[in-house]
Design a protein around this motif. Structure first.
Motif, PDB file in Angstrom:
ATOM      1  N   VAL A  69      22.500 -11.696  55.530  1.00 40.37           N
ATOM      2  CA  VAL A  69      21.812 -11.105  56.613  1.00 40.37           C
ATOM      3  C   VAL A  69      20.637 -10.476  55.960  1.00 40.37           C
ATOM      4  O   VAL A  69      20.149  -9.383  56.529  1.00 40.37           O
ATOM      5  CB  VAL A  69      22.790 -10.104  57.271  1.00 40.37           C
TER       6      VAL A  69
ATOM      7  N   ALA B 247      29.985  -4.786  64.617  1.00 39.00           N
ATOM      8  CA  ALA B 247      30.840  -5.891  64.838  1.00 39.00           C
ATOM      9  C   ALA B 247      30.403  -6.840  63.555  1.00 39.00           C
ATOM     10  O   ALA B 247      31.076  -7.663  63.234  1.00 39.00           O
ATOM     11  CB  ALA B 247      30.169  -6.673  66.227  1.00 39.00           C
ATOM     12  N   SER B 248      29.252  -6.615  62.945  1.00 43.90           N
ATOM     13  CA  SER B 248      28.741  -7.590  61.797  1.00 43.90           C
ATOM     14  C   SER B 248      28.055  -6.707  60.841  1.00 43.90           C
ATOM     15  O   SER B 248      27.499  -5.711  61.088  1.00 43.90           O
ATOM     16  CB  SER B 248      27.960  -8.567  62.282  1.00 43.90           C
ATOM     17  N   PRO B 249      27.701  -7.230  59.494  1.00 35.22           N
ATOM     18  CA  PRO B 249      26.838  -6.618  58.648  1.00 35.22           C
ATOM     19  C   PRO B 249      25.342  -6.514  59.229  1.00 35.22           C
ATOM     20  O   PRO B 249      24.685  -5.531  59.081  1.00 35.22           O
ATOM     21  CB  PRO B 249      26.859  -7.600  57.583  1.00 35.22           C
TER      22      PRO B 249
ATOM     23  N   ILE C 288      28.124  -9.039  50.957  1.00 34.74           N
ATOM     24  CA  ILE C 288      28.054  -8.414  52.431  1.00 34.74           C
ATOM     25  C   ILE C 288      26.580  -8.730  53.114  1.00 34.74           C
ATOM     26  O   ILE C 288      26.629  -9.097  54.152  1.00 34.74           O
ATOM     27  CB  ILE C 288      28.372  -6.953  52.200  1.00 34.74           C
TER      28      ILE C 288
ATOM     29  N   TRP D  50      30.845  -0.309  59.056  1.00 37.91           N
ATOM     30  CA  TRP D  50      31.478  -1.638  58.773  1.00 37.91           C
ATOM     31  C   TRP D  50      32.119  -1.659  57.512  1.00 37.91           C
ATOM     32  O   TRP D  50      31.789  -1.207  56.598  1.00 37.91           O
ATOM     33  CB  TRP D  50      30.335  -2.823  58.724  1.00 37.91           C
TER      34      TRP D  50
ATOM     35  N   ASP E 291      24.740  -6.212  62.370  1.00 34.48           N
ATOM     36  CA  ASP E 291      24.850  -5.095  63.460  1.00 34.48           C
ATOM     37  C   ASP E 291      24.604  -3.629  62.776  1.00 34.48           C
ATOM     38  O   ASP E 291      24.123  -2.817  63.100  1.00 34.48           O
ATOM     39  CB  ASP E 291      25.753  -5.077  64.324  1.00 34.48           C
TER      40      ASP E 291
ATOM     41  N   ALA F 204      38.641  -4.930  58.558  1.00 35.01           N
ATOM     42  CA  ALA F 204      38.046  -4.098  59.810  1.00 35.01           C
ATOM     43  C   ALA F 204      39.025  -2.975  60.129  1.00 35.01           C
ATOM     44  O   ALA F 204      38.366  -2.015  60.336  1.00 35.01           O
ATOM     45  CB  ALA F 204      37.910  -5.315  60.969  1.00 35.01           C
TER      46      ALA F 204
ATOM     47  N   ARG G 110      34.608  -4.947  55.521  1.00 38.12           N
ATOM     48  CA  ARG G 110      35.061  -6.262  55.218  1.00 38.12           C
ATOM     49  C   ARG G 110      36.649  -6.373  55.853  1.00 38.12           C
ATOM     50  O   ARG G 110      36.865  -7.177  56.668  1.00 38.12           O
ATOM     51  CB  ARG G 110      35.273  -6.592  53.813  1.00 38.12           C
TER      52      ARG G 110
END
Ligand code: NDP
Length: 287
Positions: A78, A49-51, A74, A30, A53, A34, A32
């Motif tokens: 989460v 798809a995301s931090p 980041i 991952w 994930d 993409a 920032r």
């Protein structure tokens, strides 16, 4: 689950991913920005798809970021996904920020292993690469076979800041030495000597450094500086000449003046007849 998650796809992160993929590991990535993942995804990495994930994909999560603030930027949103993760942070920062991160991750149920990679991106994963680590030894050893692929692991101890300290110490040597090379080349260039003519002599000087350092650990630890071969007074006079020569040539003198200041202060403190190592009395932290 993949074997390893890697967050941060600057030159270092990309080199690490390629190294893991080359050894048959599965890697989730991952970043920032993409688009920076496109090439490694084409090479076989899995895009998260995301931090959240990215964290969910592996127990071992490697961070290769500009600094520790980027980790909070980041992962700060989460934190519930951090429990049970081993976060190997290979980003540069200060020891105090490293210690804060250790507590922050522990507070969210994750374990921090701190690392500092001592080679540039093209050398990651080669025989020349080595990486300082610190943090809980059992956790480090559990992941050492994967981490070893990046370079020879140099585990320095349980205290999390140790790897960061070693990293910053080595970079102190590195950045100061690189600046010294530019200073020397600028002095000659100002008088018309092409840099290429100087380069082999600069290389020769750097090659003489390791023998020059032999024996200094004993002098510094015992704080005795026998000036049998050269004295701080002699070297201090040279430091004066270096400043003057650079000034006459119109070259920036900030670096030579900093060196001269060390000699001036050591001599003023009564260490003129000692070895150059007596500058330790000026540089070292106060007791
Ligand atoms: P960079 O320092 O250029 O950047 C690494 C990554 O950090 C990028 O993916 C960038 O994301 C991300 N990043 C920075 N700030 C933030 C933020 N606030 N939020 C989210 N992401 C952020 O990369 P390098 O690969 O050169 O270096 C990585 C680390 O390794 C550094 O700490 C460096 O000191 C160290 N190092 C570097 C060496 C080298 O030769 N380059 C050698 C040895 C160690 P984005 O792509 O979106 O900008």
């Amino acid at each position: 689950m993949t074997d390893v998650t890697l967050i941060g796809l600057g030159p270092m992160g990309q080199a690490m991913i390629r190294t893991f993929l080359a050894h048959g590991h599965t890697v989730t990535v991952w970043n920032r920005t993409a688009s920076r993942a496109d090439e490694v995804v084409a090479a076989g990495a899995v895009r998260a798809a995301s931090p959240a994930d990215a964290l969910a994909a592996s127990e071992l999560v490697i961070l290769s970021l500009t600094d520790y603030q980027a980790m909070y930027d980041i992962l700060g949103g989460v934190t519930s996904a951090l429990a049970g993760k081993v976060v190997v942070n290979l980003s540069s920062d200060t020891p105090s920020r490293t210690r804060e991160a250790d507590a922050w991750l522990a507070g969210h149920g994750a374990t921090l292993v701190v690392g500092g990679v001592m080679v540039p991106a093209p050398m990651v994963g080669t025989e020349h690469s080595y990486v300082f680590y610190s943090g809980p030894k059992e956790t480090f050893l559990a992941h050492e076979p994967v981490l070893r692929l990046l370079g020879r692991p140099e585990y320095r101890g349980e205290d999390p800041i140790l790897a960061q300290l070693y990293y910053q110490a080595q970079l102190t040597l590195f950045l100061t030495s690189l600046s010294a090379y530019l200073q020397a080349a600028a002095l000659l260039r100002a008088e018309g000597v092409p840099v290429g003519e100087f380069l082999p002599f600069a290389v020769d000087m750097y090659d003489t450094f390791s023998p020059f350092l032999a024996g200094t650990a004993e002098e510094l630890e015992s704080r005795t500086y026998p000036g049998e071969l050269s004295t701080a007074t002699m070297m201090g006079a040279t430091a004066d000449h270096i400043v003057a020569a650079n000034r006459e040539a119109g070259v920036d003198v900030a670096l030579p003046e900093a060196v001269k200041s060390l000699y001036d202060r050591a001599i003023a403190a009564g260490h003129g007849s000692g070895n150059w190592t007596s500058l330790w009395e000026v540089i070292r932290a106060r007791d």
